[in-house]
Write a protein that holds these residues in place. Structure first.
Motif, mmCIF file in Angstrom:
data_model
loop_
_atom_site.group_PDB
_atom_site.id
_atom_site.type_symbol
_atom_site.label_atom_id
_atom_site.label_comp_id
_atom_site.label_asym_id
_atom_site.label_seq_id
_atom_site.Cartn_x
_atom_site.Cartn_y
_atom_site.Cartn_z
ATOM 1 N N LYS A 248 3.694 28.223 -32.107
ATOM 2 C CA LYS A 248 3.613 28.926 -33.417
ATOM 3 C C LYS A 248 2.324 29.760 -33.488
ATOM 4 C CE LYS A 248 7.293 26.758 -34.801
ATOM 5 N NZ LYS A 248 8.337 27.271 -33.915
ATOM 6 N N LEU A 249 2.131 30.573 -32.479
ATOM 7 C CA LEU A 249 0.879 31.331 -32.371
ATOM 8 C C LEU A 249 0.851 32.516 -33.334
ATOM 9 C CD1 LEU A 249 0.592 31.288 -28.470
ATOM 10 C CD2 LEU A 249 -0.580 29.795 -30.115
ATOM 11 N N ASP A 250 -0.321 32.740 -33.909
ATOM 12 C CA ASP A 250 -0.493 33.873 -34.834
ATOM 13 C C ASP A 250 -1.121 35.071 -34.134
ATOM 14 O OD1 ASP A 250 0.348 32.512 -37.272
ATOM 15 O OD2 ASP A 250 -1.429 31.272 -36.940
ATOM 16 N N LEU A 251 -1.782 34.798 -33.007
ATOM 17 C CA LEU A 251 -2.427 35.872 -32.240
ATOM 18 C C LEU A 251 -2.463 35.434 -30.781
ATOM 19 C CD1 LEU A 251 -5.611 37.889 -32.943
ATOM 20 C CD2 LEU A 251 -5.691 36.313 -31.030
ATOM 21 N N ILE A 252 -2.201 36.366 -29.881
ATOM 22 C CA ILE A 252 -2.355 35.995 -28.467
ATOM 23 C C ILE A 252 -3.341 36.934 -27.781
ATOM 24 C CG2 ILE A 252 -0.052 34.969 -28.280
ATOM 25 C CD1 ILE A 252 0.735 37.438 -26.556
ATOM 26 N N ALA A 253 -4.033 36.379 -26.793
ATOM 27 C CA ALA A 253 -5.024 37.151 -26.045
ATOM 28 C C ALA A 253 -4.762 36.955 -24.557
ATOM 29 C CB ALA A 253 -6.422 36.669 -26.399
ATOM 30 N N ILE A 254 -4.791 38.034 -23.816
ATOM 31 C CA ILE A 254 -4.544 37.964 -22.374
ATOM 32 C C ILE A 254 -5.764 38.529 -21.655
ATOM 33 C CG2 ILE A 254 -3.004 38.671 -20.503
ATOM 34 C CD1 ILE A 254 -0.925 39.227 -22.868
ATOM 35 N N ASP A 255 -6.429 37.654 -20.923
ATOM 36 C CA ASP A 255 -7.685 38.051 -20.283
ATOM 37 C C ASP A 255 -7.401 38.722 -18.932
ATOM 38 O OD1 ASP A 255 -10.278 38.392 -19.632
ATOM 39 O OD2 ASP A 255 -10.779 36.276 -19.440
ATOM 40 N N GLY A 256 -6.710 39.838 -18.982
ATOM 41 C CA GLY A 256 -6.414 40.583 -17.749
ATOM 42 C C GLY A 256 -4.951 40.972 -17.682
ATOM 43 N N ILE A 257 -4.661 42.212 -18.001
ATOM 44 C CA ILE A 257 -3.259 42.659 -18.047
ATOM 45 C C ILE A 257 -2.652 42.682 -16.644
ATOM 46 C CG2 ILE A 257 -3.714 45.158 -17.828
ATOM 47 C CD1 ILE A 257 -1.546 45.560 -20.007
ATOM 48 N N THR A 258 -3.504 42.842 -15.631
ATOM 49 C CA THR A 258 -2.966 42.957 -14.270
ATOM 50 C C THR A 258 -2.379 41.636 -13.764
ATOM 51 O OG1 THR A 258 -5.196 42.586 -13.497
ATOM 52 C CG2 THR A 258 -4.446 44.861 -13.500
ATOM 53 N N TYR A 259 -2.648 40.568 -14.470
ATOM 54 C CA TYR A 259 -2.083 39.286 -14.040
ATOM 55 C C TYR A 259 -0.656 39.089 -14.551
ATOM 56 C CZ TYR A 259 -6.773 38.063 -12.567
ATOM 57 O OH TYR A 259 -7.986 38.055 -11.932
ATOM 58 N N MET A 260 -0.171 40.056 -15.299
ATOM 59 C CA MET A 260 1.180 39.910 -15.844
ATOM 60 C C MET A 260 2.231 40.442 -14.874
ATOM 61 S SD MET A 260 0.978 40.501 -19.882
ATOM 62 C CE MET A 260 2.679 39.981 -19.973
ATOM 63 N N THR A 261 3.435 39.940 -15.028
ATOM 64 C CA THR A 261 4.548 40.368 -14.177
ATOM 65 C C THR A 261 5.487 41.252 -14.991
ATOM 66 O OG1 THR A 261 4.409 38.311 -12.936
ATOM 67 C CG2 THR A 261 6.480 39.527 -12.772
ATOM 68 N N ASP A 262 5.843 42.372 -14.386
ATOM 69 C CA ASP A 262 6.710 43.335 -15.070
ATOM 70 C C ASP A 262 8.170 42.928 -14.885
ATOM 71 O OD1 ASP A 262 7.971 45.523 -16.129
ATOM 72 O OD2 ASP A 262 7.478 46.863 -14.459
ATOM 73 N N GLU A 263 8.824 42.597 -15.971
ATOM 74 C CA GLU A 263 10.231 42.191 -15.871
ATOM 75 C C GLU A 263 11.153 43.378 -15.626
ATOM 76 O OE1 GLU A 263 10.920 38.239 -18.479
ATOM 77 O OE2 GLU A 263 10.206 39.976 -19.583
ATOM 78 N N ARG A 264 10.620 44.551 -15.846
ATOM 79 C CA ARG A 264 11.453 45.734 -15.634
ATOM 80 C C ARG A 264 11.213 46.347 -14.253
ATOM 81 N NH1 ARG A 264 10.618 49.988 -19.979
ATOM 82 N NH2 ARG A 264 8.825 48.941 -20.889
ATOM 83 N N TYR A 265 10.504 45.608 -13.433
ATOM 84 C CA TYR A 265 10.123 46.146 -12.127
ATOM 85 C C TYR A 265 11.352 46.534 -11.300
ATOM 86 C CZ TYR A 265 8.284 46.432 -7.409
ATOM 87 O OH TYR A 265 7.969 46.871 -6.137
ATOM 88 N N LYS A 266 11.297 47.730 -10.746
ATOM 89 C CA LYS A 266 12.356 48.159 -9.833
ATOM 90 C C LYS A 266 11.687 48.494 -8.509
ATOM 91 C CE LYS A 266 13.951 51.617 -12.383
ATOM 92 N NZ LYS A 266 13.262 51.579 -13.668
ATOM 93 N N ARG A 267 12.426 48.308 -7.447
ATOM 94 C CA ARG A 267 11.858 48.576 -6.135
ATOM 95 C C ARG A 267 11.293 50.006 -6.107
ATOM 96 N NH1 ARG A 267 15.347 47.407 -0.882
ATOM 97 N NH2 ARG A 267 15.053 45.293 -1.647
ATOM 98 N N GLY A 268 10.095 50.130 -5.626
ATOM 99 C CA GLY A 268 9.485 51.465 -5.552
ATOM 100 C C GLY A 268 8.551 51.756 -6.713
ATOM 101 N N ASP A 269 8.606 50.936 -7.766
ATOM 102 C CA ASP A 269 7.696 51.154 -8.891
ATOM 103 C C ASP A 269 6.261 50.929 -8.438
ATOM 104 O OD1 ASP A 269 9.670 51.757 -10.618
ATOM 105 O OD2 ASP A 269 9.566 49.906 -11.801
ATOM 106 N N ASN A 270 5.378 51.815 -8.807
ATOM 107 C CA ASN A 270 3.972 51.600 -8.453
ATOM 108 C C ASN A 270 3.247 50.863 -9.589
ATOM 109 O OD1 ASN A 270 3.574 53.499 -10.411
ATOM 110 N ND2 ASN A 270 3.193 55.171 -8.973
ATOM 111 N N LYS A 271 1.961 50.628 -9.354
ATOM 112 C CA LYS A 271 1.191 49.835 -10.324
ATOM 113 C C LYS A 271 1.121 50.533 -11.688
ATOM 114 C CE LYS A 271 -2.625 46.688 -9.911
ATOM 115 N NZ LYS A 271 -3.789 46.289 -9.140
ATOM 116 N N THR A 272 1.022 51.848 -11.634
ATOM 117 C CA THR A 272 0.938 52.616 -12.886
ATOM 118 C C THR A 272 2.175 52.375 -13.737
ATOM 119 O OG1 THR A 272 -0.290 54.292 -11.692
ATOM 120 C CG2 THR A 272 0.603 54.943 -13.806
#
Lengths: 217, 432
Positions: free
Chosen positions: B278-302
């Motif tokens: 039941k979180l009211d605010l979330i904080a992520i200490d580094g966006i690069t640690y997240m996984t892109d669920e929309r990732y398609k083969r060939g997608d770059n980091k950008t």
């Protein structure tokens, strides 16, 4: 942590708890970035007995230092002899300026002390990545002390470098305090060239020191 | 067939507005990509749609048809075909995943399915007819500020950005490495916890206890060094008393690491996490640690980071939870270290998309003198460029605001603060 013994207001300050002292942090920032030799960063009492009128005049500027800087005024403190308080006075004026503007400064560099012979050496170090920044700061800060200007004959390169900064400062109405041992305009012109001399000699209030070398006493 | 009908109609009428008006890209013309490109290129090169003879000389095997259907019918039809072609590989992949891992299959399907939404239903809100709802929301904002905004714990920053919006807020904090990003992030989180809300903190680089010690430092100024090094500066009894007192609070400060997310921090898992605690605010200490669920083969980091930041913003809108995220700046930010300011937006590492999707961006720089400089680089509903200076005593977690004449605060307020600071010192004698 704040070391009270290092504080510039150690003797005068009535606050006993130094935790989070903004004045200390602001003054520390101003001092550390000023280039004033550590030993000379603390207030000293200058003996006025030899140069009473000169000291009195400079003291009047000290009391009104913010206005002096705001108006972009310049001083040339000179004498034939060395060691009679020119540099000490230049620094004293700068310290007073810091004392007046630290509140609301927001950690900006406001004044620079430049020992000119050393500066001319440093600008020939082309590997120094900070040189451009340093020159940029010198062009922009409110007040620069140019200590011992014209102590040696300048090369064309030296003259060009110095002129570009001083000219910019004069155009921007920035305050300068020059110190030196050149006592005539023609000698200065011989050493610094006519363009620099025009900006220093002609655009400054000339303040002559006549005291003896007190370092020899 | 629909693709052929559209191409035939274009050649017949010499009008391809059906393509431009409905954003029909080459992807919609499955099996007819080459004829589609030919028509586009011909128009681009010669300024007109090719006639049928030209077209048929290039594609002799194509049999053009007579078309009497309306544009709407054709567009709906080709979009349906497009959806079908998109759906088939997704469904096949889901079927494959189901054989081994139903969770992974479901997670993949939930996200892939979003892209499959038919795109011919275009909604909108009449802001004239629905003006009343706007008024109601304004009144609610005015009367219940706490329902709409969190303060940050930096009073002067709140003056500039009016705190953190509780919805539609992707708040980016960025700086070079080792400049205090995580500290500032945790300081804000600690404050939001202090005012009674549930906070979720994702810490990819530090364990929960290390984050906890920082919390103690920020909350009650315990020496962080002493806590981390186990030094005597802190008396055990005093610390124990404080620790016991924390349980009096009913709201949570949940710290999770990538391990808690099976090493894949995805938007779907974040949603579960928010729901669970039941979180009211979330904080992520580094966006690069997240996984892109929309990732398609060939997608770059950008692309990946753009997708993630876009999804985080959507999450914030959907769940009405503000998201704070830490981002690194690139080497351009280093060059700017020598100057007076903080890194600019273009220094955000790897992706412009992050700044694009963010609702607020705060740039930081710590000088060697222990001064923390903050600058508001983006905010959707306020001025940018506001600068603030803090004297930061890292060990005790104290951030002391140092007013400056060039602050972005209203001049009158700045002058008042500057006067107050000077007035604090009534020296016995003149020093200089």
């Amino acid at each position: 942590m704040i070391n009270r013994n290092e504080c510039w207001y150690n003797k005068a300050c009535t606050i006993t708890d130094c935790t989070g002292c903004i004045r200390y942090y602001e003054m520390k920032y101003l001092m550390e970035h000023s280039g004033i030799p550590k030993r000379q960063q603390y207030p000293i009492k200058l003996d006025s007995s030899y140069d009473e009128a000169t000291f009195e005049f400079l003291d009047s500027i000290r009391r009104d230092i913010v206005n002096f800087v705001d108006c972009g005024e310049s001083l040339y403190l000179f004498s034939e002899t060395t060691g009679n308080g020119k540099t000490s006075w230049a620094i004293k004026l700068m310290l007073k300026y810091f004392d007046q503007i630290w509140a609301g400064n927001g950690f900006r560099i406001r004044g620079k002390f430049v020992y000119v012979p050393l500066f001319l050496d440093s600008i020939k170090d082309f590997n120094n990545p900070l040189l451009r920044t340093e020159k940029d700061i010198l062009s922009k800060v409110d007040l620069v002390v140019w200590d011992d200007i014209a102590s040696t004959k300048l090369s064309d390169y030296d003259r060009g470098q110095l002129l570009s900064i001083i000219d910019q400062r004069v155009l921007d109405n920035k305050a300068n305090i020059y110190t030196g041992n050149i006592t005539t305009r023609s000698t200065m012109e011989n050493i610094l060239g006519s363009r620099l001399t025009s900006r220093i000699w002609n655009m400054s209030t000339l303040v002559k020191f006549s005291g003896k070398d007190r370092r020899a006493e | 067939m629909i693709a052929l009908q559209i191409l035939s109609k274009i050649l017949d009428t010499h009008d391809d507005s059906i393509i431009d008006n409905n954003s029909l890209t080459i992807d919609y013309f499955k099996g007819y990509e080459e004829p589609y490109s030919f028509i586009q290129e011909h128009k681009h090169q010669y300024g007109n749609i090719p006639d049928k003879a030209t077209f048929l000389s290039k594609f002799p095997d194509i049999e053009l048809v007579d078309v009497t259907e309306s544009d709407k019918y054709l567009v709906d039809g080709i979009r349906e075909e497009y959806l079908f072609h998109q759906a088939v590989p997704i469904m096949n992949h889901v079927a494959e995943l189901l054989n081994t891992d139903a969770n992974a299959a479901a997670e993949y399907m939930i996200h892939a399915i979003r892209d499959l939404r038919p795109n011919y239903t275009v909604g909108g809100q009449d802001i004239i007819a629905d003006a009343r709802s706007r008024y109601d929301q304004f009144v609610e904002r005015k009367t219940k500020q706490e329902d709409w905004f969190f303060t940050t714990g930096f009073e002067e920053l709140d003056d500039l950005i009016h705190g953190i919006q509780r919805e539609e807020e992707l708040f980016v904090i960025f700086a070079r490495t080792n400049q205090g990003k995580s500290w500032v992030l945790e300081k804000i989180c600690t404050h939001v916890w202090e005012i009674g809300f549930n906070v979720g903190y994702i810490s990819p680089e530090m364990g929960a206890n290390s984050v906890g010690y920082r919390f103690d430092t920020l909350h009650q100024n315990f020496s962080n060094k002493a806590l981390m090094w186990g030094k005597d500066d802190i008396r055990e009894k005093e610390y124990a008393k404080y620790i016991d007192s924390l349980s009096d609070n009913k709201n949570r400060f949940v710290v999770s690491t990538p391990i808690d997310f099976d090493k894949k921090i995805t938007i779907s898992k974040l949603k579960q996490w928010i729901d669970k605690y039941k979180l009211d605010l979330i904080a992520i200490d580094g966006i690069t640690y997240m996984t892109d669920e929309r990732y398609k083969r060939g997608d770059n980091k950008t692309t990946t980071l753009t997708n993630i930041s876009e999804d985080l913003m959507e999450l914030s809108i959907e769940l009405r939870v503000p998201v704070l995220v830490v981002v690194q700046s690139n080497r351009t930010g280093v060059a700017q270290d020598d100057s007076d300011g903080t890194p600019d937006l273009e220094s955000i590492r790897d992706s412009d998309g992050i700044a694009h999707n963010a609702s607020k961006v705060l740039s930081l720089r710590q000088t060697k003198d222990g001064i923390l400089k903050m600058e508001v680089k983006k905010q959707r509903f306020g001025a940018v460029g506001g600068k603030l200076n803090y004297q930061w005593e890292i060990d005790t977690g104290a951030f002391i605001f140092v007013p400056a004449n060039d602050d972005a605060e209203p001049r009158e307020r700045t002058e008042r603060k500057v006067r107050a600071v000077r007035h604090k010192y009534s020296d016995a004698e003149e020093s200089f």
